[in-house]
Scaffold this active site. Structure first.
Site, PDB file in Angstrom:
ATOM      1  N   LYS A 197     -31.762 -36.587  -4.037  1.00 44.87           N
ATOM      2  CA  LYS A 197     -31.351 -35.604  -5.065  1.00 44.87           C
ATOM      3  C   LYS A 197     -30.524 -36.387  -6.138  1.00 44.87           C
ATOM      4  O   LYS A 197     -31.013 -36.018  -7.350  1.00 44.87           O
ATOM      5  CB  LYS A 197     -30.292 -34.307  -4.296  1.00 44.87           C
ATOM      6  CG  LYS A 197     -29.539 -33.588  -5.334  1.00 44.87           C
ATOM      7  CD  LYS A 197     -30.546 -32.664  -6.250  1.00 44.87           C
ATOM      8  CE  LYS A 197     -29.800 -32.049  -7.496  1.00 44.87           C
ATOM      9  NZ  LYS A 197     -30.837 -31.385  -8.129  1.00 44.87           N
ATOM     10  N   ASN A 201     -31.917 -36.855 -10.348  1.00 51.13           N
ATOM     11  CA  ASN A 201     -31.151 -36.483 -11.652  1.00 51.13           C
ATOM     12  C   ASN A 201     -30.331 -37.712 -12.296  1.00 51.13           C
ATOM     13  O   ASN A 201     -30.511 -37.735 -13.609  1.00 51.13           O
ATOM     14  CB  ASN A 201     -29.906 -35.533 -11.046  1.00 51.13           C
ATOM     15  CG  ASN A 201     -30.140 -34.303 -11.083  1.00 51.13           C
ATOM     16  OD1 ASN A 201     -31.527 -33.966 -11.359  1.00 51.13           O
ATOM     17  ND2 ASN A 201     -29.532 -33.473 -10.827  1.00 51.13           N
ATOM     18  N   ASP A 257     -23.807 -35.411 -11.267  1.00 49.98           N
ATOM     19  CA  ASP A 257     -24.702 -35.988 -10.179  1.00 49.98           C
ATOM     20  C   ASP A 257     -24.427 -37.588 -10.372  1.00 49.98           C
ATOM     21  O   ASP A 257     -24.591 -38.472  -9.455  1.00 49.98           O
ATOM     22  CB  ASP A 257     -25.955 -35.403 -10.050  1.00 49.98           C
ATOM     23  CG  ASP A 257     -25.863 -34.001  -9.576  1.00 49.98           C
ATOM     24  OD1 ASP A 257     -25.009 -33.419  -9.404  1.00 49.98           O
ATOM     25  OD2 ASP A 257     -27.124 -33.426  -9.288  1.00 49.98           O
TER      26      ASP A 257
HETATM   27  N1  LIG Z   1     -28.075 -25.089 -11.446  1.00 52.86           N
HETATM   28  C1  LIG Z   1     -28.935 -25.773 -11.073  1.00 52.86           C
HETATM   29  O1  LIG Z   1     -30.053 -26.089 -11.742  1.00 52.86           O
HETATM   30  C2  LIG Z   1     -28.808 -26.699  -9.707  1.00 52.86           C
HETATM   31  C3  LIG Z   1     -29.944 -27.364  -9.404  1.00 52.86           C
HETATM   32  C4  LIG Z   1     -29.837 -28.249  -8.136  1.00 52.86           C
HETATM   33  C5  LIG Z   1     -28.537 -28.159  -7.418  1.00 52.86           C
HETATM   34  N2  LIG Z   1     -27.815 -27.277  -7.803  1.00 52.86           N
HETATM   35  C6  LIG Z   1     -26.479 -27.362  -7.046  1.00 52.86           C
HETATM   36  O2  LIG Z   1     -26.314 -26.369  -6.289  1.00 52.86           O
HETATM   37  C7  LIG Z   1     -25.030 -25.812  -6.300  1.00 52.86           C
HETATM   38  C8  LIG Z   1     -24.765 -24.519  -6.805  1.00 52.86           C
HETATM   39  O3  LIG Z   1     -25.184 -24.469  -8.133  1.00 52.86           O
HETATM   40  P1  LIG Z   1     -25.474 -23.223  -8.932  1.00 52.86           P
HETATM   41  O4  LIG Z   1     -25.818 -23.635 -10.276  1.00 52.86           O
HETATM   42  O5  LIG Z   1     -26.245 -22.018  -8.448  1.00 52.86           O
HETATM   43  O6  LIG Z   1     -23.808 -22.721  -9.101  1.00 52.86           O
HETATM   44  P2  LIG Z   1     -23.672 -21.503  -9.751  1.00 52.86           P
HETATM   45  O7  LIG Z   1     -21.893 -21.738 -10.079  1.00 52.86           O
HETATM   46  O8  LIG Z   1     -24.330 -20.763 -10.680  1.00 52.86           O
HETATM   47  O9  LIG Z   1     -23.158 -20.276  -8.464  1.00 52.86           O
HETATM   48  C9  LIG Z   1     -22.315 -20.593  -7.397  1.00 52.86           C
HETATM   49  C10 LIG Z   1     -22.174 -19.329  -6.762  1.00 52.86           C
HETATM   50  O10 LIG Z   1     -21.272 -19.382  -5.720  1.00 52.86           O
HETATM   51  C11 LIG Z   1     -20.228 -18.448  -5.543  1.00 52.86           C
HETATM   52  N3  LIG Z   1     -19.324 -18.764  -4.522  1.00 52.86           N
HETATM   53  C12 LIG Z   1     -18.123 -19.502  -4.703  1.00 52.86           C
HETATM   54  N4  LIG Z   1     -17.398 -19.717  -3.902  1.00 52.86           N
HETATM   55  C13 LIG Z   1     -18.042 -19.203  -2.880  1.00 52.86           C
HETATM   56  C14 LIG Z   1     -17.765 -18.665  -1.373  1.00 52.86           C
HETATM   57  N5  LIG Z   1     -16.752 -19.270  -0.825  1.00 52.86           N
HETATM   58  N6  LIG Z   1     -18.469 -18.088  -0.815  1.00 52.86           N
HETATM   59  C15 LIG Z   1     -19.823 -17.475  -1.345  1.00 52.86           C
HETATM   60  N7  LIG Z   1     -20.079 -17.639  -2.572  1.00 52.86           N
HETATM   61  C16 LIG Z   1     -18.963 -18.499  -3.457  1.00 52.86           C
HETATM   62  C17 LIG Z   1     -19.814 -18.198  -6.993  1.00 52.86           C
HETATM   63  O11 LIG Z   1     -19.137 -17.147  -7.246  1.00 52.86           O
HETATM   64  C18 LIG Z   1     -21.195 -18.309  -7.716  1.00 52.86           C
HETATM   65  O12 LIG Z   1     -21.637 -16.938  -7.682  1.00 52.86           O
HETATM   66  C19 LIG Z   1     -24.269 -26.814  -6.732  1.00 52.86           C
HETATM   67  O13 LIG Z   1     -23.809 -27.705  -5.724  1.00 52.86           O
HETATM   68  C20 LIG Z   1     -25.056 -27.422  -7.695  1.00 52.86           C
HETATM   69  O14 LIG Z   1     -24.868 -28.805  -8.066  1.00 52.86           O
HETATM   70  C21 LIG Z   1     -27.707 -26.589  -9.086  1.00 52.86           C
END
Ligand SMILES: NC(=O)c1ccc[n+]([C@@H]2O[C@H](COP(=O)([O-])OP(=O)(O)OC[C@H]3O[C@@H](n4cnc5c(N)ncnc54)[C@H](O)[C@@H]3O)[C@@H](O)[C@H]2O)c1
Length: 388
Positions: A197, A201, A257
């Protein structure tokens, strides 16, 4: 089989839509306002593709703000919560992931946990030791900004750390729910999946930085950057894609990342990974200097989003450029309809595109839009190919 998803951001929500086509899916988010909104409507970022998708498929999805309801009797629990970069520890802050894992164990001891959040290399092994539970797997998510569902429906690959009956079942679920019957599944150790991962990136960030540096060189030497990029990219080994200059890489994932990967290198000799992180800073400084050389008194900014069609501006490169302009005494007016006018910023926000027209000197845009075609004379952008 019941599958639950914890965290309904870009990753969790698109996975919820994907998996609930074929499996009973419960989805939970700690943000109760978000849960209520999601129960009523689809977020705007996903609207076009998801509307079409929802019209065609019937989903078995229950969005809930009760975590116990959500977790109870789940065979798999997917974790998609934030892992923000902590500038003090120089590591991702994995507290939320850890808390959720402990919660899952309390409620549903036998559930297999799939971590979709991006984590530091070695995290899965460590948490398995800490909680004394084996069936925790990391499965990296490879989504493009504003293309989350599409990238889950047509995955470039499905990767899962460790090969067991459970992890095979989950990988097959992702494949079965996608539109790609031939989606490639790759099994590897959890540390390798975590590294995959971060290296993916880092490579993307390196590619962006390479074309940005080529563009800086062209700008200084008064060369046609577009011609050079076309010439370079026509080599099939290089490829004519993902080569459009910008003010720097940004978004939620690439900056954090690359920093995390650099931290995981620790004392391992490296030049490229540290160079990628430095190159982005240099590019933003270069862009700021190019703007300052034009000696504007006021700078208008067209949008804070990183890419056209995006609904957020997390870690947008243009925000760092604006900060530097303000430090240099420049007045900045930002056109960004996604920001509430009630929030205070060190610059003025407007929702009226006409306000940009009134700016005498200079308008900057990380990405061009037809909306500002009439302002081209005052425009500074490096969006050479006018694509994301
Ligand atoms: N956005 C992307 O394109 C992408 C791609 C690959 C990986 N990621 C990884 O995935 C993860 C999430 O990314 P995202 O973009 O979806 O983030 P985001 O901020 O859009 O969503 C995260 C969600 O988690 C919720 N949350 C926070 N604490 C919580 C808890 N204790 N219990 C339940 N829900 C909780 C928040 O309210 C939010 O809705 C990160 O680690 C990110 O690095 C993101």
């Amino acid at each position: 089989m019941k599958i639950s998803i914890i965290g309904l951001g870009y990753v969790g929500l698109s996975l919820s839509y994907l998996i609930s086509q074929k499996y009973t899916t419960y989805a939970y988010d700690i943000d109760s306002d978000k849960v209520e909104k999601l129960k009523k409507d689809i977020p705007s970022s996903l609207n076009n593709e998801v509307n079409q998708f929802l019209n065609q498929r019937k989903l078995d999805l229950k969005i809930s703000n009760n975590i116990v309801d959500c977790l109870k009797n789940s065979t798999f629990v997917v974790i998609a919560v934030p892992t923000n970069y902590d500038t003090i520890t120089n590591n991702f802050n994995t507290d939320i992931v850890e808390k959720v894992i402990k919660n899952v164990i309390k409620v549903e001891q036998n559930a297999s946990i799939i971590i979709k959040s991006t984590i530091p290399i070695g995290f899965t092994e460590k948490i398995i030791n800490d909680v004394g539970k084996n069936n925790i797997y990391f499965s990296p998510e490879f989504l493009r900004e504003s293309k989350a569902l599409q990238d889950n429906l047509y995955p470039s690959r499905i990767i899962i750390g460790d090969r067991t009956e459970k992890s095979e079942t989950f990988a097959e679920i992702l494949k079965e729910c996608s539109n790609s019957r031939n989606a490639k599944i790759i099994y590897m150790k959890s540390k390798e999946a975590e590294a995959t991962k971060l290296f993916s990136n880092a490579f993307l960030a390196m590619r962006v930085s390479f074309f940005n540096e080529l563009d800086s060189f062209s700008e200084v030497n008064n060369l046609n950057s577009k011609k050079i990029i076309e010439g370079v990219s026509s080599d099939p080994r290089i490829g004519n894609y993902y080569n459009n200059p910008s003010f720097g890489y940004g978004g939620y994932c690439l900056p954090k990342d690359t920093q995390q990967l650099l931290n995981n290198y620790n004392n391992i000799p490296n030049n490229i990974i540290s160079g990628v992180v430095r190159a982005n800073k240099t590019r933003k400084e270069f862009i700021t200097q190019s703007i300052l050389k034009k000696k504007p008194s006021i700078v208008g900014v067209y949008r804070l989003i990183m890419k056209s069609g995006s609904d957020n501006f997390r870690e947008s490169a243009i925000i760092d450029v604006i900060d530097e302009l303000i430090k240099n005494g420049i007045e900045v007016i930002v056109y960004e309809p996604l920001i509430s006018l009630k929030i205070k910023f060190p610059y003025k926000i407007t929702h009226k595109i006409e306000d940009l027209k009134k700016i005498p000197d200079l308008i900057i845009a990380n990405r061009f839009s037809e909306e500002i075609k009439h302002l081209q004379e005052k425009l500074y952008t490096r969006d050479i190919f006018q694509e994301n």
